[in-house]
Design an enzyme around this catalytic site. Structure first.
Site, mmCIF file in Angstrom:
data_model
loop_
_atom_site.group_PDB
_atom_site.id
_atom_site.type_symbol
_atom_site.label_atom_id
_atom_site.label_comp_id
_atom_site.label_asym_id
_atom_site.label_seq_id
_atom_site.Cartn_x
_atom_site.Cartn_y
_atom_site.Cartn_z
ATOM 1 N N CYS A 27 -10.267 -4.971 0.675
ATOM 2 C CA CYS A 27 -11.388 -4.042 0.891
ATOM 3 C C CYS A 27 -12.362 -4.129 -0.290
ATOM 4 C CB CYS A 27 -10.878 -2.614 1.068
ATOM 5 S SG CYS A 27 -10.404 -1.824 -0.479
ATOM 6 N N ASN A 79 0.827 -1.208 0.000
ATOM 7 C CA ASN A 79 0.000 0.000 0.000
ATOM 8 C C ASN A 79 0.859 1.254 0.000
ATOM 9 O OD1 ASN A 79 0.549 -0.940 2.689
ATOM 10 N ND2 ASN A 79 -0.961 0.477 3.522
ATOM 11 N N CYS A 104 -4.366 0.877 -2.204
ATOM 12 C CA CYS A 104 -4.191 -0.393 -1.505
ATOM 13 C C CYS A 104 -3.159 -1.276 -2.220
ATOM 14 C CB CYS A 104 -5.503 -1.165 -1.482
ATOM 15 S SG CYS A 104 -6.798 -0.420 -0.490
ATOM 16 N N GLU A 108 0.471 5.260 0.569
ATOM 17 C CA GLU A 108 -0.426 6.311 1.061
ATOM 18 C C GLU A 108 0.001 7.689 0.558
ATOM 19 O OE1 GLU A 108 -0.799 5.716 5.321
ATOM 20 O OE2 GLU A 108 -1.937 3.854 4.981
ATOM 21 N N GLU A 155 -3.332 -4.411 -2.936
ATOM 22 C CA GLU A 155 -3.915 -5.334 -3.917
ATOM 23 C C GLU A 155 -4.066 -4.659 -5.280
ATOM 24 O OE1 GLU A 155 -4.948 -4.653 -0.869
ATOM 25 O OE2 GLU A 155 -6.020 -6.328 0.055
#
Ligand code: THU
Length: 160
Positions: free
Chosen positions: A112, A62, A73, A64, A75
């Site tokens: 998520c 991830n 994210c 940010e 993924e």
């Protein structure tokens, strides 16, 4: 009036050692790449390793951003990279792991909702299931044999 009842299926492994060797290796790669997470805001690090049918493994962590929604994210970092580099390859397996710098993450961390939607696009496009394995820092590993198990009523292209 009718009720629709949805059931799903998850396979539970008690430890990494219980996983098939190929998946153990994939999860180890996810654990390694988790170290590269850039997570100064949430302190929550996620690693993702994707195995393709051409044998390539594509990784993501991830990333940010000070403008929070601009981050991404692990993924999606990984799956968009896979799609960018190997557009013809099929995704076989995804391994995900997460840990917090603050608490011990001892329950499996699933992708998520946005990541599930993104993975769904690839699974539908390739017409074959993607196995998803996810864990925390320690503890059980959950396996979903297809993204479909994690996202009932998925929004898909045939609805358009
Ligand atoms: N995160 C992921 O990388 N994958 C998920 O599926 C859930 C959340 C990241 C986003 C953010 O950097 C941090 O975890 C806390 O939400």
């Amino acid at each position: 009036m009718k009720h629709i009842k949805i059931t799903t299926e998850i396979i539970v492994y008690d430890s990494i050692q219980e996983l098939p060797t190929l998946v153990q290796d994939l999860m180890e790669k996810a654990i390694e790449v988790k170290r590269n997470a850039y997570a100064p805001y949430s302190k929550f690090r996620v690693g993702c390793a994707i195995l393709l049918d051409n044998g390539a493994i594509v990784l993501g962590s991830n990333q940010e951003n000070a403008a929070y929604p601009s981050g991404l994210c692990a993924e999606r970092v990984a799956i968009f990279q896979a799609g960018s580099i190997y557009p013809e390859a099929h995704i076989l397996k995804i391994a995900i792991t997460a840990s917090s710098d603050i608490n011990l993450t001892d329950t499996p961390v699933p992708p998520c909702g946005s990541c599930r939607q993104s993975i769904a696009e690839y699974e539908i496009r390739q017409s074959s299931p993607i196995e998803i394995y996810f864990m925390g820092e320690i503890g059980q590993i959950y396996k979903s044999a297809s993204l479909k198990n994690l996202l009932p009523f998925m929004f898909e292209t045939k609805l358009l």
